[in-house]
Design a protein around this motif. Structure first.
Motif, PDB file in Angstrom:
ATOM      1  N   VAL A  93      22.409  19.091 -49.261  1.00 43.55           N
ATOM      2  CA  VAL A  93      21.945  20.362 -49.816  1.00 43.55           C
ATOM      3  C   VAL A  93      23.064  21.019 -50.621  1.00 43.55           C
ATOM      4  CG1 VAL A  93      21.156  22.689 -49.227  1.00 43.55           C
ATOM      5  CG2 VAL A  93      20.177  20.698 -48.065  1.00 43.55           C
ATOM      6  N   ALA A  94      24.292  20.927 -50.124  1.00 39.64           N
ATOM      7  CA  ALA A  94      25.421  21.506 -50.852  1.00 39.64           C
ATOM      8  C   ALA A  94      25.576  20.862 -52.222  1.00 39.64           C
ATOM      9  CB  ALA A  94      26.706  21.354 -50.040  1.00 39.64           C
ATOM     10  N   VAL A  95      25.458  19.539 -52.284  1.00 42.69           N
ATOM     11  CA  VAL A  95      25.599  18.826 -53.555  1.00 42.69           C
ATOM     12  C   VAL A  95      24.464  19.182 -54.504  1.00 42.69           C
ATOM     13  CG1 VAL A  95      25.557  16.549 -54.638  1.00 42.69           C
ATOM     14  CG2 VAL A  95      26.927  16.921 -52.582  1.00 42.69           C
ATOM     15  N   LEU A  96      23.241  19.151 -54.003  1.00 42.24           N
ATOM     16  CA  LEU A  96      22.078  19.412 -54.855  1.00 42.24           C
ATOM     17  C   LEU A  96      22.043  20.845 -55.374  1.00 42.24           C
ATOM     18  CD1 LEU A  96      19.358  17.480 -52.838  1.00 42.24           C
ATOM     19  CD2 LEU A  96      20.225  16.885 -55.100  1.00 42.24           C
ATOM     20  N   SER A  97      22.524  21.763 -54.570  1.00 42.46           N
ATOM     21  CA  SER A  97      22.496  23.176 -54.971  1.00 42.46           C
ATOM     22  C   SER A  97      23.702  23.571 -55.802  1.00 42.46           C
ATOM     23  CB  SER A  97      22.424  24.070 -53.732  1.00 42.46           C
ATOM     24  OG  SER A  97      23.605  23.938 -52.949  1.00 42.46           O
ATOM     25  N   GLY A  98      24.744  22.733 -55.793  1.00 40.54           N
ATOM     26  CA  GLY A  98      25.967  23.074 -56.504  1.00 40.54           C
ATOM     27  C   GLY A  98      26.784  24.139 -55.823  1.00 40.54           C
ATOM     28  N   ALA A  99      26.698  24.212 -54.504  1.00 37.68           N
ATOM     29  CA  ALA A  99      27.406  25.255 -53.756  1.00 37.68           C
ATOM     30  C   ALA A  99      28.916  25.158 -53.954  1.00 37.68           C
ATOM     31  CB  ALA A  99      27.086  25.151 -52.265  1.00 37.68           C
ATOM     32  N   PRO A 100      29.590  26.293 -54.162  1.00 37.18           N
ATOM     33  CA  PRO A 100      31.045  26.278 -54.305  1.00 37.18           C
ATOM     34  C   PRO A 100      31.782  26.231 -52.977  1.00 37.18           C
ATOM     35  CG  PRO A 100      30.226  28.490 -54.621  1.00 37.18           C
ATOM     36  CD  PRO A 100      29.019  27.628 -54.454  1.00 37.18           C
ATOM     37  N   VAL A 101      31.058  26.503 -51.863  1.00 35.52           N
ATOM     38  CA  VAL A 101      31.671  26.507 -50.535  1.00 35.52           C
ATOM     39  C   VAL A 101      30.746  25.770 -49.577  1.00 35.52           C
ATOM     40  CG1 VAL A 101      32.572  27.918 -48.644  1.00 35.52           C
ATOM     41  CG2 VAL A 101      32.781  28.731 -51.003  1.00 35.52           C
ATOM     42  N   PHE A 102      31.330  24.941 -48.715  1.00 33.21           N
ATOM     43  CA  PHE A 102      30.572  24.171 -47.726  1.00 33.21           C
ATOM     44  C   PHE A 102      31.262  24.314 -46.379  1.00 33.21           C
ATOM     45  CE2 PHE A 102      29.782  19.888 -45.716  1.00 33.21           C
ATOM     46  CZ  PHE A 102      28.446  20.109 -45.407  1.00 33.21           C
ATOM     47  N   HIS A 103      30.469  24.572 -45.336  1.00 36.97           N
ATOM     48  CA  HIS A 103      31.054  24.800 -44.009  1.00 36.97           C
ATOM     49  C   HIS A 103      30.523  23.798 -42.996  1.00 36.97           C
ATOM     50  CE1 HIS A 103      33.323  27.246 -41.173  1.00 36.97           C
ATOM     51  NE2 HIS A 103      32.394  26.891 -40.297  1.00 36.97           N
ATOM     52  N   ILE A 104      31.425  23.292 -42.159  1.00 40.93           N
ATOM     53  CA  ILE A 104      31.060  22.340 -41.115  1.00 40.93           C
ATOM     54  C   ILE A 104      31.612  22.793 -39.772  1.00 40.93           C
ATOM     55  CG2 ILE A 104      30.771  20.292 -42.558  1.00 40.93           C
ATOM     56  CD1 ILE A 104      33.664  19.533 -41.982  1.00 40.93           C
ATOM     57  N   GLY A 105      30.935  22.352 -38.699  1.00 39.16           N
ATOM     58  CA  GLY A 105      31.399  22.592 -37.342  1.00 39.16           C
ATOM     59  C   GLY A 105      32.129  21.380 -36.804  1.00 39.16           C
ATOM     60  N   GLN A 106      32.631  21.505 -35.583  1.00 41.16           N
ATOM     61  CA  GLN A 106      33.405  20.429 -34.979  1.00 41.16           C
ATOM     62  C   GLN A 106      32.587  19.154 -34.783  1.00 41.16           C
ATOM     63  OE1 GLN A 106      36.711  20.188 -34.009  1.00 41.16           O
ATOM     64  NE2 GLN A 106      37.068  22.119 -35.112  1.00 41.16           N
ATOM     65  N   LYS A 107      31.275  19.284 -34.594  1.00 39.97           N
ATOM     66  CA  LYS A 107      30.431  18.120 -34.336  1.00 39.97           C
ATOM     67  C   LYS A 107      29.556  17.749 -35.529  1.00 39.97           C
ATOM     68  CE  LYS A 107      30.334  18.881 -29.350  1.00 39.97           C
ATOM     69  NZ  LYS A 107      29.479  19.088 -28.142  1.00 39.97           N
ATOM     70  N   ASP A 108      29.815  18.359 -36.666  1.00 38.20           N
ATOM     71  CA  ASP A 108      29.054  18.055 -37.876  1.00 38.20           C
ATOM     72  C   ASP A 108      29.710  16.890 -38.617  1.00 38.20           C
ATOM     73  OD1 ASP A 108      27.209  20.071 -37.353  1.00 38.20           O
ATOM     74  OD2 ASP A 108      28.378  21.580 -38.434  1.00 38.20           O
ATOM     75  N   LEU A 109      29.356  16.754 -39.861  1.00 34.20           N
ATOM     76  CA  LEU A 109      29.908  15.703 -40.706  1.00 34.20           C
ATOM     77  C   LEU A 109      31.440  15.764 -40.707  1.00 34.20           C
ATOM     78  CD1 LEU A 109      28.787  13.583 -42.815  1.00 34.20           C
ATOM     79  CD2 LEU A 109      29.244  15.335 -44.547  1.00 34.20           C
ATOM     80  N   PRO A 110      32.123  14.649 -40.458  1.00 36.08           N
ATOM     81  CA  PRO A 110      33.590  14.670 -40.477  1.00 36.08           C
ATOM     82  C   PRO A 110      34.130  15.119 -41.836  1.00 36.08           C
ATOM     83  CG  PRO A 110      32.792  12.646 -39.486  1.00 36.08           C
ATOM     84  CD  PRO A 110      31.592  13.319 -40.087  1.00 36.08           C
ATOM     85  N   LEU A 111      35.244  15.801 -41.799  1.00 36.81           N
ATOM     86  CA  LEU A 111      35.830  16.347 -43.016  1.00 36.81           C
ATOM     87  C   LEU A 111      36.049  15.297 -44.109  1.00 36.81           C
ATOM     88  CD1 LEU A 111      37.154  18.613 -44.668  1.00 36.81           C
ATOM     89  CD2 LEU A 111      39.269  18.205 -43.362  1.00 36.81           C
ATOM     90  N   PRO A 112      36.644  14.131 -43.834  1.00 35.32           N
ATOM     91  CA  PRO A 112      36.838  13.151 -44.916  1.00 35.32           C
ATOM     92  C   PRO A 112      35.517  12.714 -45.554  1.00 35.32           C
ATOM     93  CG  PRO A 112      38.201  12.589 -43.029  1.00 35.32           C
ATOM     94  CD  PRO A 112      37.272  13.671 -42.569  1.00 35.32           C
ATOM     95  N   ALA A 113      34.468  12.569 -44.728  1.00 35.34           N
ATOM     96  CA  ALA A 113      33.168  12.182 -45.270  1.00 35.34           C
ATOM     97  C   ALA A 113      32.595  13.298 -46.137  1.00 35.34           C
ATOM     98  CB  ALA A 113      32.206  11.846 -44.131  1.00 35.34           C
ATOM     99  N   ALA A 114      32.739  14.528 -45.670  1.00 41.06           N
ATOM    100  CA  ALA A 114      32.261  15.664 -46.464  1.00 41.06           C
ATOM    101  C   ALA A 114      32.988  15.743 -47.790  1.00 41.06           C
ATOM    102  CB  ALA A 114      32.447  16.960 -45.678  1.00 41.06           C
ATOM    103  N   ARG A 115      34.291  15.525 -47.765  1.00 39.01           N
ATOM    104  CA  ARG A 115      35.080  15.580 -49.001  1.00 39.01           C
ATOM    105  C   ARG A 115      34.624  14.486 -49.970  1.00 39.01           C
ATOM    106  NH1 ARG A 115      37.076  19.619 -50.984  1.00 39.01           N
ATOM    107  NH2 ARG A 115      38.507  20.129 -49.290  1.00 39.01           N
ATOM    108  N   THR A 116      34.337  13.301 -49.438  1.00 39.56           N
ATOM    109  CA  THR A 116      33.869  12.208 -50.290  1.00 39.56           C
ATOM    110  C   THR A 116      32.530  12.543 -50.932  1.00 39.56           C
ATOM    111  OG1 THR A 116      35.029  10.547 -48.974  1.00 39.56           O
ATOM    112  CG2 THR A 116      33.174   9.783 -50.311  1.00 39.56           C
ATOM    113  N   LEU A 117      31.592  13.051 -50.133  1.00 38.20           N
ATOM    114  CA  LEU A 117      30.264  13.363 -50.655  1.00 38.20           C
ATOM    115  C   LEU A 117      30.305  14.494 -51.673  1.00 38.20           C
ATOM    116  CD1 LEU A 117      28.157  13.079 -47.387  1.00 38.20           C
ATOM    117  CD2 LEU A 117      28.031  11.580 -49.369  1.00 38.20           C
ATOM    118  N   LEU A 118      31.129  15.488 -51.424  1.00 45.29           N
ATOM    119  CA  LEU A 118      31.193  16.631 -52.329  1.00 45.29           C
ATOM    120  C   LEU A 118      32.044  16.350 -53.555  1.00 45.29           C
ATOM    121  CD1 LEU A 118      31.498  19.371 -49.598  1.00 45.29           C
ATOM    122  CD2 LEU A 118      29.553  19.028 -51.110  1.00 45.29           C
ATOM    123  N   ASN A 119      32.870  15.306 -53.471  1.00 38.78           N
ATOM    124  CA  ASN A 119      33.617  14.811 -54.639  1.00 38.78           C
ATOM    125  C   ASN A 119      34.464  15.898 -55.296  1.00 38.78           C
ATOM    126  OD1 ASN A 119      34.406  12.774 -56.416  1.00 38.78           O
ATOM    127  ND2 ASN A 119      32.790  13.278 -57.885  1.00 38.78           N
ATOM    128  N   GLY A 120      35.059  16.761 -54.463  1.00 37.15           N
ATOM    129  CA  GLY A 120      35.948  17.782 -54.998  1.00 37.15           C
ATOM    130  C   GLY A 120      35.265  18.960 -55.639  1.00 37.15           C
TER     131      GLY A 120
END
Length: 235
Positions: A93-120
């Motif tokens: 949803v963050a990628v499709l919406s073009g969100a400038p900020v994305f938030h995750i919890g401790q049990k959500d998507l791991p940070l490295p994976a999130a960084r890869t998907l959001l591509n900076g």
């Protein structure tokens, strides 16, 4: 859902480094879709007008299609006011919406994976609930995944996080000592007009709120009051 488009101010993360925009942010609001009131567009506009820097849509009861529609409304208000907006948990949803900020919890998507998907293309934040998690967040901020900010809490018990034990002000003090102002961090959890002074006295300079604004009869005035308290801490 109809969106009224007006001349847009520059997107703050398109014209300034994400880190700089987050460092300047003081007041972060999480809100649901406000289905019971049907005033989402008016509400987010009022909150931004009152001084909220970031609004995150967090509503587990809505499907992705509806979330994307609401995020389009949130984006329009954020850009018009020159503020930030955030997506919680769902990187797609963050990628499709073009969100400038994305938030995750401790049990959500791991940070490295999130960084890869959001591509900076978005700043990423992480919830933390213990001193070890604060330390891990600071390490992640300095590492290759480059965490952009983190939250500390819940300071007090809150119905928005049922079953999550309050961490108290000691963790706020720990974060203040450990992080300084090198990495933006926010105190979260039950923060309102009556106790924000305690949070600031413990060393926080940024807060996340929910009910203090979502339950207010005048969201703009509630936001302005919290903003004033935050700015008074600099005096």
């Amino acid at each position: 859902m109809n969106v009224t488009h007006s001349p847009a101010a520059a997107d703050p993360l398109a014209t300034a480094p994400g880190a700089a925009a987050l460092h300047a942010a003081r007041l972060y609001l999480c809100t649901d879709a406000r289905k019971d009131r049907g005033d989402f567009a008016r509400f987010v506009d009022a909150a931004f007008a009152g001084g909220v820097d970031i609004i995150q849509l967090r509503d587990k009861s809505i499907e992705a299609a509806e979330e994307l529609e609401l995020l389009a409304v949130l984006k329009e208000a954020a850009v018009r006011h020159g503020r930030l907006w955030a997506v919680n948990d769902r990187a797609d949803v963050a990628v499709l919406s073009g969100a400038p900020v994305f938030h995750i919890g401790q049990k959500d998507l791991p940070l490295p994976a999130a960084r890869t998907l959001l591509n900076g293309n978005a700043a990423i934040g992480l919830s933390s609930h213990t001193p070890d998690q604060v330390d891990a967040a600071l390490a992640a901020a300095a590492g290759p995944a480059a965490l952009d900010y983190f939250c500390v809490g819940p300071v007090w018990a809150t119905p928005t996080k049922p079953g999550r034990a309050a961490v108290g002000l000691d963790l706020v003090r720990y974060a203040a000592a450990a992080a300084g102002d090198d990495v933006p961090w926010f105190a979260i959890g039950g923060v309102d007009h009556g106790n924000i002074g305690e949070v600031l006295a413990a060393g926080a300079r940024r807060v996340v709120v929910v009910r203090a604004i979502t339950d207010a009869p005048d969201p703009a005035a509630a936001a302005a009051s919290l903003r004033s308290a935050l700015e008074s801490a600099d005096a």
